[in-house]
Design an enzyme around this catalytic site. Structure first.
Site, PDB file in Angstrom:
ATOM      1  N   CYS A 181      37.491 -28.932 -15.910  1.00 53.18           N
ATOM      2  CA  CYS A 181      38.695 -28.867 -15.054  1.00 53.18           C
ATOM      3  C   CYS A 181      39.944 -28.479 -15.844  1.00 53.18           C
ATOM      4  CB  CYS A 181      38.910 -30.205 -14.371  1.00 53.18           C
ATOM      5  SG  CYS A 181      37.485 -30.699 -13.392  1.00 53.18           S
ATOM      6  N   HIS A 196      45.932 -31.098 -11.537  1.00 55.10           N
ATOM      7  CA  HIS A 196      44.547 -30.843 -11.142  1.00 55.10           C
ATOM      8  C   HIS A 196      44.271 -31.609  -9.850  1.00 55.10           C
ATOM      9  CE1 HIS A 196      40.325 -30.463 -11.077  1.00 55.10           C
ATOM     10  NE2 HIS A 196      40.048 -31.651 -11.570  1.00 55.10           N
ATOM     11  N   ASN A 207      38.117 -30.609  -5.055  1.00 53.72           N
ATOM     12  CA  ASN A 207      38.241 -30.373  -6.494  1.00 53.72           C
ATOM     13  C   ASN A 207      37.500 -29.075  -6.847  1.00 53.72           C
ATOM     14  OD1 ASN A 207      37.980 -30.370  -9.266  1.00 53.72           O
ATOM     15  ND2 ASN A 207      37.450 -32.547  -9.425  1.00 53.72           N
TER      16      ASN A 207
HETATM   17  O1  UT7 Z   1      37.717 -33.236 -12.117  1.00 49.39           O
HETATM   18  C1  UT7 Z   1      37.476 -34.548 -12.529  1.00 49.39           C
HETATM   19  C2  UT7 Z   1      36.537 -35.108 -11.592  1.00 49.39           C
HETATM   20  N1  UT7 Z   1      36.454 -36.462 -11.337  1.00 49.39           N
HETATM   21  C3  UT7 Z   1      37.323 -37.230 -10.686  1.00 49.39           C
HETATM   22  O2  UT7 Z   1      38.475 -36.976 -10.530  1.00 49.39           O
HETATM   23  C4  UT7 Z   1      36.753 -38.469 -10.119  1.00 49.39           C
HETATM   24  C5  UT7 Z   1      37.618 -39.652 -10.289  1.00 49.39           C
HETATM   25  N2  UT7 Z   1      37.116 -40.729  -9.465  1.00 49.39           N
HETATM   26  C6  UT7 Z   1      37.330 -40.773  -8.137  1.00 49.39           C
HETATM   27  O3  UT7 Z   1      37.953 -39.899  -7.565  1.00 49.39           O
HETATM   28  C7  UT7 Z   1      36.834 -41.992  -7.382  1.00 49.39           C
HETATM   29  O4  UT7 Z   1      36.328 -42.919  -8.307  1.00 49.39           O
HETATM   30  C8  UT7 Z   1      35.772 -41.647  -6.328  1.00 49.39           C
HETATM   31  C9  UT7 Z   1      36.406 -40.907  -5.175  1.00 49.39           C
HETATM   32  C10 UT7 Z   1      34.649 -40.832  -6.946  1.00 49.39           C
HETATM   33  C11 UT7 Z   1      35.165 -42.931  -5.773  1.00 49.39           C
HETATM   34  O5  UT7 Z   1      36.193 -43.730  -5.204  1.00 49.39           O
HETATM   35  P1  UT7 Z   1      36.308 -45.273  -5.590  1.00 49.39           P
HETATM   36  O6  UT7 Z   1      37.427 -45.825  -4.819  1.00 49.39           O
HETATM   37  O7  UT7 Z   1      36.393 -45.353  -7.098  1.00 49.39           O
HETATM   38  O8  UT7 Z   1      34.977 -45.841  -5.041  1.00 49.39           O
HETATM   39  P2  UT7 Z   1      33.814 -46.591  -5.818  1.00 49.39           P
HETATM   40  O9  UT7 Z   1      33.095 -45.663  -6.734  1.00 49.39           O
HETATM   41  O10 UT7 Z   1      34.375 -47.852  -6.419  1.00 49.39           O
HETATM   42  O11 UT7 Z   1      32.865 -46.979  -4.633  1.00 49.39           O
HETATM   43  C12 UT7 Z   1      33.256 -47.893  -3.641  1.00 49.39           C
HETATM   44  C13 UT7 Z   1      32.164 -47.956  -2.592  1.00 49.39           C
HETATM   45  C14 UT7 Z   1      30.769 -48.078  -3.179  1.00 49.39           C
HETATM   46  O12 UT7 Z   1      30.026 -48.928  -2.350  1.00 49.39           O
HETATM   47  P3  UT7 Z   1      29.697 -50.434  -2.801  1.00 49.39           P
HETATM   48  O13 UT7 Z   1      28.951 -50.293  -4.083  1.00 49.39           O
HETATM   49  O14 UT7 Z   1      31.053 -51.085  -2.975  1.00 49.39           O
HETATM   50  O15 UT7 Z   1      28.915 -50.977  -1.664  1.00 49.39           O
HETATM   51  C15 UT7 Z   1      30.214 -46.687  -3.076  1.00 49.39           C
HETATM   52  O16 UT7 Z   1      28.810 -46.662  -2.968  1.00 49.39           O
HETATM   53  O17 UT7 Z   1      32.159 -46.747  -1.831  1.00 49.39           O
HETATM   54  C16 UT7 Z   1      30.845 -46.204  -1.799  1.00 49.39           C
HETATM   55  N3  UT7 Z   1      30.925 -44.758  -1.713  1.00 49.39           N
HETATM   56  C17 UT7 Z   1      31.023 -44.122  -0.531  1.00 49.39           C
HETATM   57  N4  UT7 Z   1      31.064 -44.550   0.714  1.00 49.39           N
HETATM   58  C18 UT7 Z   1      31.181 -43.640   1.693  1.00 49.39           C
HETATM   59  C19 UT7 Z   1      30.918 -43.859  -2.707  1.00 49.39           C
HETATM   60  N5  UT7 Z   1      31.004 -42.612  -2.206  1.00 49.39           N
HETATM   61  C20 UT7 Z   1      31.068 -42.752  -0.869  1.00 49.39           C
HETATM   62  C21 UT7 Z   1      31.175 -41.852   0.208  1.00 49.39           C
HETATM   63  N6  UT7 Z   1      31.230 -42.325   1.455  1.00 49.39           N
HETATM   64  N7  UT7 Z   1      31.231 -40.515   0.009  1.00 49.39           N
END
Ligand code: UT7
Length: 324
Positions: free
Chosen positions: A112, A251, A281
């Site tokens: 990125c 970004h 992204n």
């Molecule tokens: O270019 C660089 C690329 N990377 C990034 O910028 C990524 C940076 N990270 C993020 O943007 C966030 O961490 C995410 C958007 C990937 C995830 O958001 P979060 O608020 O950190 O969620 P989480 O990983 O803590 O997950 C919370 C819950 C989980 O369920 P449980 O374990 O609490 O039951 C996930 O399984 O949300 C669940 N989850 C979803 N639910 C519905 C994860 N993805 C999804 C989804 N839809 N697409």
């Protein structure tokens, strides 16, 4: 003498993949995606549409905006992690398509951060006498997307952005570029299979190791920290304050990351360029795509100070300050 951005261009594929479409593919919801990421839809390349197709279209628009002929370009740089082929470089394909005869051409891999890294390389080439340098960020992230993994498939999209760098001696141009990495965090965002560590095999494909894996939570925290530090480093190197910035072009990974950084810096959101709601992204294409939209919308005025900033796989992070 500096390198200034003489023209910008961008291109996105026609096909729109909405959050509603994703609801039919994995256990997710439009509400979850919008609240946690800010993304509403993304573009997906058509079958047979490759990285160089996107990059060439963006580059043509940047050349047109700059009023520069392809024949006067001395270097073509393509920042990408989803090139047409392992080799040759996608830049050579773009160079040929544009008719940038005999220009140097190569790809740059910094995920990125690729566009800002390439901008710094292009800037150096302009300062050593190049007439014009094309810096392109182009990605077909759908290639690396596991459409069964809700943790990642909602985040990424395809697109391209490009700028033409030209020499300037009137105070305009790139004031600074700061590039960083921390390879100890290489596995935060990684495509495990398909390279020399794990060559393509039936087993590798069956396990889906050709797709991008990400530790989302950890990446989020590192992103906010490095972006805040990077912004402070860039501003202080130029004796600028946050108030001096006309625009911040981050970004486009996650609205919550961008808001957290803006909040820590005391930067009003009106000064932040955002388009992740429409494109998600797009990795190396993200910043030049956002910049081109801002320029074409008339948001960038001569004399404005702009801060561009990215973080991504590697881990890499990078900033550039531009006097427009
Ligand atoms: O270019 C660089 C690329 N990377 C990034 O910028 C990524 C940076 N990270 C993020 O943007 C966030 O961490 C995410 C958007 C990937 C995830 O958001 P979060 O608020 O950190 O969620 P989480 O990983 O803590 O997950 C919370 C819950 C989980 O369920 P449980 O374990 O609490 O039951 C996930 O399984 O949300 C669940 N989850 C979803 N639910 C519905 C994860 N993805 C999804 C989804 N839809 N697409």
């Amino acid at each position: 003498m500096r390198a200034r951005i003489a023209g910008t261009g961008s291109y996105v594929p026609k096909r729109v993949l909405s959050n509603a479409d994703l609801e039919r593919m994995v256990a997710t919801s439009d509400a979850w995606i919008v609240e946690r990421t800010g993304i509403r839809e993304r573009r997906i390349a058509a079958p047979g549409e490759a990285c160089s197709d996107l990059g060439t279209a963006a580059a043509e628009r940047a050349l047109e905006a700059a009023g520069v002929a392809a024949a006067d370009v001395d270097m073509v740089l393509v920042a990408t992690c989803t090139g047409d082929y392992p080799l040759p470089s996608t830049a050579c394909l773009v160079q040929h398509r544009l008719g940038a005869a005999r220009a140097a051409a190569c790809d740059l891999s910094a995920a990125c951060c690729g566009f800002i890294y390439a901008l710094a390389v292009g800037e150096a080439y302009v300062k050593t006498g190049a007439r014009h340098v094309l810096v392109i960020g182009a990605e077909v992230m759908s290639l690396l997307t596991d459409w069964t993994d809700r943790n990642t498939c909602v985040l990424f999209g395809d697109g391209a952005g490009a700028v033409v760098l030209s020499p300037a001696d009137d105070g305009r141009g790139i004031l600074s570029a700061h590039l960083h990495s921390d390879g100890s965090l290489w596995d935060l965002i990684c495509v495990p299979g398909g390279g020399s560590r794990m060559p393509p095999s039936e087993k590798m494909l069956a396990e889906g190791l050709q797709y991008l894996k990400m530790k989302g939570n950890e990446t989020f925290k590192v992103a906010v920290k490095t972006l805040e530090e990077g912004a402070r480093e860039a501003l202080s190197a130029n004796n600028l304050s946050v108030e001096d910035l006309a625009l911040y072009v981050p970004h486009q990974a996650n609205i919550r990351i961008i808001k957290a950084v803006a909040n820590r810096l005391g930067l009003p959101m009106e000064k932040v360029v955002l388009n992740l709601d429409r494109y998600g992204n797009t990795s190396a294409a993200s910043i030049p795509l956002a910049l081109d939209e801002a320029v074409r919308a008339g948001r960038v005025k001569p004399g404005d100070a702009l801060l561009m900033e990215a973080f991504g796989a590697g881990l890499t992070w990078a900033s550039a300050v531009i006097r427009w």
